[in-house]
Enzyme design. Sequence first.
Site, PDB file in Angstrom:
ATOM      1  N   HIS A 192       2.676  -9.793  -9.672  1.00 52.58           N
ATOM      2  CA  HIS A 192       4.111 -10.095  -9.700  1.00 52.58           C
ATOM      3  C   HIS A 192       4.878  -9.076  -8.854  1.00 52.58           C
ATOM      4  CE1 HIS A 192       8.118 -11.013 -11.048  1.00 52.58           C
ATOM      5  NE2 HIS A 192       8.260  -9.761 -11.421  1.00 52.58           N
ATOM      6  N   SER A 193       4.572  -7.798  -9.079  1.00 56.18           N
ATOM      7  CA  SER A 193       5.221  -6.725  -8.314  1.00 56.18           C
ATOM      8  C   SER A 193       4.293  -5.518  -8.392  1.00 56.18           C
ATOM      9  CB  SER A 193       6.572  -6.367  -8.934  1.00 56.18           C
ATOM     10  OG  SER A 193       6.379  -5.706 -10.184  1.00 56.18           O
ATOM     11  N   GLU A 198       0.834  -1.215   0.000  1.00 59.63           N
ATOM     12  CA  GLU A 198       0.000   0.000   0.000  1.00 59.63           C
ATOM     13  C   GLU A 198       0.866   1.262   0.000  1.00 59.63           C
ATOM     14  OE1 GLU A 198      -3.088   0.132  -0.577  1.00 59.63           O
ATOM     15  OE2 GLU A 198      -3.336  -2.035  -0.509  1.00 59.63           O
ATOM     16  N   SER A 209      19.026  -8.421  -9.093  1.00 57.39           N
ATOM     17  CA  SER A 209      17.885  -8.591 -10.000  1.00 57.39           C
ATOM     18  C   SER A 209      18.071  -9.649 -11.096  1.00 57.39           C
ATOM     19  CB  SER A 209      17.531  -7.261 -10.667  1.00 57.39           C
ATOM     20  OG  SER A 209      17.098  -6.342  -9.705  1.00 57.39           O
TER      21      SER A 209
HETATM   22  C1  LIG Z   1      18.003 -12.500 -16.541  1.00 59.71           C
HETATM   23  C2  LIG Z   1      16.678 -11.838 -16.307  1.00 59.71           C
HETATM   24  N1  LIG Z   1      15.716 -11.918 -17.252  1.00 59.71           N
HETATM   25  C3  LIG Z   1      14.524 -11.335 -17.042  1.00 59.71           C
HETATM   26  C4  LIG Z   1      14.282 -10.626 -15.903  1.00 59.71           C
HETATM   27  C5  LIG Z   1      12.918  -9.953 -15.688  1.00 59.71           C
HETATM   28  N2  LIG Z   1      12.146 -10.703 -14.699  1.00 59.71           N
HETATM   29  C6  LIG Z   1      12.115 -10.337 -13.407  1.00 59.71           C
HETATM   30  S1  LIG Z   1      11.199 -11.356 -12.489  1.00 59.71           S
HETATM   31  C7  LIG Z   1      10.787 -12.325 -13.806  1.00 59.71           C
HETATM   32  C8  LIG Z   1       9.901 -13.541 -13.637  1.00 59.71           C
HETATM   33  C9  LIG Z   1      10.493 -14.599 -12.759  1.00 59.71           C
HETATM   34  O1  LIG Z   1       9.533 -15.568 -12.460  1.00 59.71           O
HETATM   35  P1  LIG Z   1       9.802 -16.756 -11.460  1.00 59.71           P
HETATM   36  O2  LIG Z   1      11.229 -17.157 -11.516  1.00 59.71           O
HETATM   37  O3  LIG Z   1       8.802 -17.818 -11.707  1.00 59.71           O
HETATM   38  O4  LIG Z   1       9.602 -16.124 -10.016  1.00 59.71           O
HETATM   39  P2  LIG Z   1       8.331 -15.433  -9.355  1.00 59.71           P
HETATM   40  O5  LIG Z   1       8.377 -13.970  -9.753  1.00 59.71           O
HETATM   41  O6  LIG Z   1       7.126 -16.128  -9.850  1.00 59.71           O
HETATM   42  O7  LIG Z   1       8.504 -15.571  -7.895  1.00 59.71           O
HETATM   43  C10 LIG Z   1      11.383 -11.827 -14.957  1.00 59.71           C
HETATM   44  C11 LIG Z   1      11.219 -12.427 -16.284  1.00 59.71           C
HETATM   45  C12 LIG Z   1      15.327 -10.549 -14.944  1.00 59.71           C
HETATM   46  N3  LIG Z   1      15.179  -9.912 -13.787  1.00 59.71           N
HETATM   47  N4  LIG Z   1      16.502 -11.166 -15.163  1.00 59.71           N
END
Ligand SMILES: Cc1ncc(C[n+]2csc(CCOP(=O)(O)OP(=O)(O)O)c2C)c(N)n1
Length: 435
Positions: free
Chosen positions: A324-325, A109, A195
């Site tokens: 997701h965020s 929030e 990240s």
């Molecule tokens: C190398 C890389 N590629 C893409 C991203 C963008 N990204 C951030 S989170 C995400 C999804 C990850 O999903 P998952 O591993 O299933 O974890 P969850 O968010 O579901 O917990 C992506 C594609 C990134 N941070 N690093």
Amino acid sequence: MVLGKCRGLVNNIRARIGMIRRQICSVGTSSVNLKPNVDMPLFPGPQSQWTERLELIHPLSYNRIPIYRVMDREGCVLNPDEPQLEKDFVEKMYRTMILLNTMDTILYESQRQGRISFYMTSFGEEATLIGSAGAIASNDLVYAQYRETGVLMWRGFSVDQCINQCFGNCEDKGKGRQMPLHYGSKSHNFVTISSPLTTQLPQAVGSAYAYKLAKNGQCVITYFGEGAASEGDAHAAFNFASTLKCPVIFFCRNNGYAISTPTHEQYGGDGIAGHGPSYGITTIRVDGNDALAVYNATKVSREYVLAENRPVLIEAMTYRLGHHSTSDDSTAYRSVDEVKQRDSLDSPILRLRRYLEMKGWWNDSKECSWKEETRKNVLKSLARAEKVLKPEWKEMFRDVYYDMPSQLVKQMKFMEAHIEQYRDKYPVDKYMNPV
Ligand SMILES: Cc1ncc(C[n+]2csc(CCOP(=O)(O)OP(=O)(O)O)c2C)c(N)n1
């Protein structure tokens, strides 16, 4: 002429086969246990058998790896022989799950109000995080992805510490340099989050290898999502951990989505657990909404990796109830009804609460007072952290290298003169030692 060449080649091959046979026989039966007249495959690598049946192996011809659970969705223990955990321990698990959920709600929030720049909740994954954190030793090393705040919380990283990091104020040990949620704490044996997905996996394997050499009785656990498991780094990590025999637990949170990508677009096989045996990794799939099952699976895995110096892969099946965020609106790719249904049918927090209530260890009044207390504490922390000054701006030039190189010193001096000249254009009053 051509025929002669062929004959020469065939003779050559025959001679070489003969030589290999003689070499194999001379190794003797003690080491390879081969008699010259026994027709067994001689290829190096995994041992298999001949077949004269021409058959493609279909993925569905394998039994899918089952999902281990302790409780049903009502919180009833299914196996009467199940060892019981102590009251205080399970209660701590539950209290930490509520604390995490409360902090997540308030920080989510506060991002919506523009008070912090970014946030990610762990809604739906509380049991996965707390159950596994409770089963490892506090000096085991953790490498996380970003949705593992609960693990750090279990180890005693305070709400204040979390919120200071999210505000990037001068009490943040990371000196305000990273996005919110990129926690790290040396004293909690928790490696700082970054990240780029999956980079932590091969690093965790390297740390586990070092622990093996040090014989320190500690192991490494690394968390990642099922989406992250598609990265090349996951392959490198699984293979290195298996061949180098490292005491590492790969803990996959399979929450059904990688941002907007559902699992059926992420992989075609038997999930992430399905990869384990093919890498030679001992594997278990667990109900990630069952805190007791996650605890048991992680505890057994920890004992195994330390006793055998080999990796284990745990796949915890769960569901990402939140977006997701704060940069995501998940209604763009899944229905609100889907989320509501999952929440009402299979809540990890409610399940543990039912278990505690059946044991007579929890009740409504305990629930109300704990929720109220945690809410007050989080709000207090938030109000405080918001007022704390940001770190000295010079921190952005430090720690790039251990010693600051001369060109960076030059840039820092340039910035200093610039801020002095234009101090009215910068929010200097919000920073420590502005000039
Ligand atoms: C190398 C890389 N590629 C893409 C991203 C963008 N990204 C951030 S989170 C995400 C999804 C990850 O999903 P998952 O591993 O299933 O974890 P969850 O968010 O579901 O917990 C992506 C594609 C990134 N941070 N690093």
